[in-house]
Design an enzyme around this catalytic site. Structure first.
Site, mmCIF file in Angstrom:
data_model
loop_
_atom_site.group_PDB
_atom_site.id
_atom_site.type_symbol
_atom_site.label_atom_id
_atom_site.label_comp_id
_atom_site.label_asym_id
_atom_site.label_seq_id
_atom_site.Cartn_x
_atom_site.Cartn_y
_atom_site.Cartn_z
ATOM 1 N N GLN A 130 0.871 -1.175 0.000
ATOM 2 C CA GLN A 130 0.000 0.000 0.000
ATOM 3 C C GLN A 130 0.909 1.225 0.000
ATOM 4 O OE1 GLN A 130 -3.124 0.826 -0.407
ATOM 5 N NE2 GLN A 130 -2.696 2.971 -0.004
ATOM 6 N N GLN A 152 0.208 4.535 -1.048
ATOM 7 C CA GLN A 152 -0.336 5.857 -0.757
ATOM 8 C C GLN A 152 -0.351 6.092 0.751
ATOM 9 O OE1 GLN A 152 -4.580 6.437 -1.469
ATOM 10 N NE2 GLN A 152 -4.161 8.301 -2.587
ATOM 11 N N GLY A 190 -10.941 0.793 2.175
ATOM 12 C CA GLY A 190 -11.997 0.163 1.405
ATOM 13 C C GLY A 190 -11.451 -0.344 0.085
ATOM 14 N N GLY A 191 -10.681 0.493 -0.573
ATOM 15 C CA GLY A 191 -10.063 0.119 -1.831
ATOM 16 C C GLY A 191 -8.909 1.049 -2.132
ATOM 17 N N MET A 192 -8.105 0.655 -3.107
ATOM 18 C CA MET A 192 -6.991 1.492 -3.553
ATOM 19 C C MET A 192 -6.935 1.423 -5.060
ATOM 20 S SD MET A 192 -4.627 3.587 -2.875
ATOM 21 C CE MET A 192 -3.663 4.387 -4.156
ATOM 22 N N GLU A 193 -6.886 2.601 -5.689
ATOM 23 C CA GLU A 193 -7.105 2.732 -7.123
ATOM 24 C C GLU A 193 -5.886 2.403 -7.971
ATOM 25 O OE1 GLU A 193 -6.092 6.944 -5.509
ATOM 26 O OE2 GLU A 193 -7.208 5.190 -4.862
ATOM 27 N N ASN A 194 -5.084 1.438 -7.572
ATOM 28 C CA ASN A 194 -3.909 1.088 -8.361
ATOM 29 C C ASN A 194 -4.314 0.813 -9.810
ATOM 30 O OD1 ASN A 194 -2.237 1.099 -5.974
ATOM 31 N ND2 ASN A 194 -3.226 -0.825 -5.442
ATOM 32 N N HIS A 217 -16.094 3.912 -7.207
ATOM 33 C CA HIS A 217 -15.117 4.923 -6.780
ATOM 34 C C HIS A 217 -13.722 4.599 -7.314
ATOM 35 C CE1 HIS A 217 -13.711 8.054 -3.895
ATOM 36 N NE2 HIS A 217 -12.601 7.347 -3.962
ATOM 37 N N GLU A 218 -13.294 3.352 -7.124
ATOM 38 C CA GLU A 218 -11.944 2.993 -7.590
ATOM 39 C C GLU A 218 -11.847 3.053 -9.106
ATOM 40 O OE1 GLU A 218 -10.027 3.173 -5.256
ATOM 41 O OE2 GLU A 218 -11.571 2.934 -3.739
ATOM 42 N N HIS A 234 -11.386 6.601 -10.362
ATOM 43 C CA HIS A 234 -10.005 7.089 -10.243
ATOM 44 C C HIS A 234 -9.208 6.882 -11.531
ATOM 45 C CE1 HIS A 234 -9.186 8.727 -6.318
ATOM 46 N NE2 HIS A 234 -9.745 7.704 -5.692
ATOM 47 N N GLU A 276 -9.749 13.128 -4.964
ATOM 48 C CA GLU A 276 -10.866 12.497 -4.271
ATOM 49 C C GLU A 276 -12.197 13.232 -4.427
ATOM 50 O OE1 GLU A 276 -10.602 9.659 -3.470
ATOM 51 O OE2 GLU A 276 -8.498 9.269 -3.029
ATOM 52 N N ASP A 294 -0.656 11.065 5.689
ATOM 53 C CA ASP A 294 -1.807 10.184 5.878
ATOM 54 C C ASP A 294 -2.956 10.916 6.570
ATOM 55 O OD1 ASP A 294 -0.720 7.958 4.661
ATOM 56 O OD2 ASP A 294 0.163 7.182 6.505
ATOM 57 N N TYR A 344 -12.908 14.490 -0.002
ATOM 58 C CA TYR A 344 -13.870 13.628 -0.688
ATOM 59 C C TYR A 344 -15.213 14.328 -0.890
ATOM 60 C CZ TYR A 344 -10.827 9.556 0.140
ATOM 61 O OH TYR A 344 -9.787 8.667 0.150
ATOM 62 N N ARG A 371 -10.003 -2.630 8.380
ATOM 63 C CA ARG A 371 -10.352 -1.436 7.614
ATOM 64 C C ARG A 371 -10.553 -0.260 8.568
ATOM 65 N NH1 ARG A 371 -15.632 -1.006 3.630
ATOM 66 N NH2 ARG A 371 -15.238 1.099 2.836
ATOM 67 N N LYS A 380 -11.787 2.643 8.379
ATOM 68 C CA LYS A 380 -13.080 3.315 8.410
ATOM 69 C C LYS A 380 -13.940 2.769 9.540
ATOM 70 C CE LYS A 380 -17.368 3.651 5.861
ATOM 71 N NZ LYS A 380 -18.105 3.302 4.641
#
Length: 661
Positions: free
Chosen positions: A199, A201, A328-332, A355-356, A359, A378, A433, A441, A615, A617
């Site tokens: 990860q 970011q 939740g997710g990462m937009e790689n 969302h991802e 991106h 975002e 971070d 967002y 997670r 969140k």
């Protein structure tokens, strides 16, 4: 990606690393000061590869009153002198020792006629040797490591031969690398094989690759990844769905991307297609459920192309990670990393996939140049997420997503100081971070929604398509966007838009007066029913919940007062079986109510939830609520039990909540 470590609701991930400290001599960025303004320090003797030299402490420095646009205060890299244009990786995943080891070769572009040292970002890397030269003619060169900063890591200074355009670095990561999680077999769905995922970011790429770890620097990359033969490696690159497991995997990312989008996953993975250009990688135990849950991904991709321009990354696949994934997710690019907590069985949480995917236009194609500019990633992506959900699932779903997003924003505005309510936030001297909250967002999205309302949806959609085309494969600042806005919408609609109003949105706290307030008819009928139950006029069993969506359950629960009686809690739980809910969003909302009211029957589920999910969140608000409601000892006990399975970022943010570290 990324506030406190925070992930907005409804799958609004966090899902972004800033422009570079332009250092011509080796300096270090301190925790609370401006690294770009640091005075030069006396350079220590350069080290050999066997004995890298630590630099002296930094001298006192001054800070500007306001952050400078285009300056990355979270990178040591001297990007005014050099730009990395391409990366070649050859890494071996050593699961026994929990390290990645091998070589990174950087192709660099010179931006100066002089020959200053090259400065790269690292964090806890063991640098074995450095070679540099022209083309493939590389020779050993001297290098030194600077003073370690708690947020930024350690600068690596490399003395380059004149004209050198390539640097090769042999290195090894730390078992505790902040951007790498090594999972034991028992921490996976299958319980038989280990798992690794990265990860990067916001600025964690530097913990597994020495590079210019700044989103303003875009590079292509190729990689060779070596693993145990029974495992499959995948990356944010060209994954071949037909690849067989053989222990050596090669990747190519031909489009230039920032460092925070470099990603690697290794595990007992299998692939299942969902459409012509979409598919899912997951452990066999999760594969079918994942493909079924996210089967609308191809439809999302096609409808986004129709409205906002071509998808420029060839394939769009998903990697379903173990539940310890902190977001939740990462937009790689090409391969979004997704938490399994959104596999609800009814597609109620697939806004995260939208969302991802979004991106791929806002964030990956057009990227924030610094973490101050995160709202460009975002805010745009959250706006696009809602539109994609409307295209695929209709107006009612769109209205509910918008209304819940607005409520999320209000909650954050009530919980943050003014300085952290600004979209173009000043992050100097802070861990990047911390930039992740509902401000970039949801406030960013609401700002774009106001622009849409004022100029008309059709006109705004055309603006967005032109914007993505104009800045494709570029990293831009807030000021770049505002200049573009001046030249487009403000010039076209001077009677409807004003720069003063726009500046208020971007540079001032709170929500400007008269901003739109998204609402949903699906929620309006819940308020009176909830109130009647609270007033004792009806029983919980009298509430007709047939056909309620997850969104309505969340709205119903989140609208409860802080305190409920024990009788009310028991009635809700026995009627609706909330403690046993398998929808993680509903379970989270209920557990927050249970913690605030010390509802003992939910304690076992609370522990199971916190130990089984990483997670942030969900995890961070629950730990914080426990600490605030007389459950300090339980919070510490559960955290220590869960910590071995948490991602390093989850450990970091929740240690602050529980221990104040």
């Amino acid at each position: 990606m990324l506030p406190q470590l925070f992930t907005p609701s409804l799958g609004r991930l966090i899902g972004a690393g800033l422009l570079a400290c332009s250092l011509t001599t080796l300096t270090a960025c301190s925790k609370s000061e401006d690294p770009a303004q640091q005075k030069q320090i006396e350079e220590p003797p350069a080290a050999t590869a066997d004995q890298p030299q630590k630099d002296a402490a930094p001298a006192e420095k001054t800070a500007d009153a306001e952050p400078k646009s285009g300056v990355d205060y979270h990178s040591f890299a001297n990007t005014d002198d050099y730009r990395v244009k391409h990366l070649d990786l050859d890494l071996t995943a050593d699961f026994d020792n929990k390290v990645l080891k091998g070589e990174a070769i950087l192709d660099i572009q010179r931006l100066t006629q002089k020959n200053p040292s090259l400065i790269l970002d690292t964090r806890d890397l063991d640098i074995k040797a450095v070679r540099a030269g022209v083309g493939n003619n590389l020779k050993d060169v001297k290098f030194s490591l600077g003073k370690t900063d708690p947020h930024l890591g350690t600068p690596l200074k490399i003395e380059l031969p004149k004209g050198a355009n390539r640097v090769a670095i042999q290195y090894q990561t730390s078992p505790d690398a902040s951007g790498v999680q090594w999972l034991e077999p028992q921490q996976t769905a299958g319980k038989k094989h280990p798992f690794l995922f990265t990860q990067a970011q916001a600025i964690h790429a530097r913990s597994f690759i020495p590079l210019q770890d700044s989103p303003q620097v875009r590079m292509t990359y190729k990689a060779t990844i070596r693993t145990p033969k029974e495992l499959l490696a995948v990356m944010s690159a060209n994954n071949d769905p037909e690849t067989e497991k053989d222990g050596v995997y090669e990747f190519d990312m031909p489009q230039p991307i920032p460092s925070y989008l470099i990603a690697l996953g290794i595990g007992n993975l299998e692939f299942k297609p969902m459409g012509e250009r979409t598919g899912v990688y997951a452990e066999p135990e999760l594969l079918d459920a994942s493909a079924k849950e996210f089967e609308d991904t191809e439809d999302m991709l096609e409808v986004t192309e129709e409205n906002y321009g071509p998808y420029r990354w060839d394939r769009y696949d998903l990697l379903i990670l173990p539940p310890s994934f902190p977001f939740g997710g990462m937009e790689n690019p090409r391969l979004s990393f997704i938490t399994p907590t959104v596999i609800a069985g009814d597609k109620s949480l697939v806004a995260l996939i939208a969302h991802e995917l979004a991106h791929s236009w806002s964030g990956n194609l057009v990227t924030n140049a610094s973490w101050r500019d995160l709202w460009l990633n975002e805010g745009f992506t959250t706006y696009l997420t809602n539109r994609i959900m409307q295209f695929v699932y209709g107006d009612e779903r769109y209205n509910m997503e918008m209304a819940l997003g607005y409520d999320d924003l209000q909650a954050d505005l009530n919980d943050r100081p003014d300085k952290d309510e600004i979209m173009a936030i000043d992050m100097r001297g802070r861990d990047p971070d911390e930039v992740f909250s509902n401000i970039p967002y949801e406030k960013g999205s609401l700002f774009l929604y106001e622009l849409e309302q004022k100029v008309g949806r059709e006109n705004f959609d055309k603006f967005l398509m032109d914007y993505f085309n104009n800045f494709a494969f570029q990293s831009i600042t807030t000021e770049d966007f505002l200049k573009y806005l001046d030249e487009t919408l403000l010039k076209q609609y001077p009677d409807k838009l004003s720069r003063e109003r726009i500046n208020q949105w971007v540079f001032e706290p709170g929500i400007p007066e008269g901003a739109p307030h998204p609402q949903s008819d699906a929620f309006s009928k819940i308020d009176p029913v909830r109130q009647q139950w609270l007033d004792g006029k009806i029983k919980a069993s009298d509430i007709d919940t047939k056909g309620w969506t997850f969104h309505q359950w969340k709205y119903f629960l989140d609208g409860m007062p802080e305190k409920l009686s024990d009788e009310q809690l028991k009635e809700l739980d026995s009627t609706f079986k909330l403690t046993q809910s398998k929808n993680n969003e509903v379970a989270f909302s209920w557990l927050m109510i249970a913690v605030r009211n010390n509802y003992a029957p939910a304690n076992a589920r609370l522990e199971e939830f916190l130990v089984g999910i990483g997670r942030n969140k969900f995890v961070r608000p629950l730990y914080r609520a426990m600490m605030e409601n007389g459950m300090e000892d339980e919070a510490k006990r559960i955290f220590e039990k869960a910590k071995p399975g948490y991602h390093p970022l989850t450990v970091k943010v929740n240690s602050k909540v529980i221990y104040g570290d």
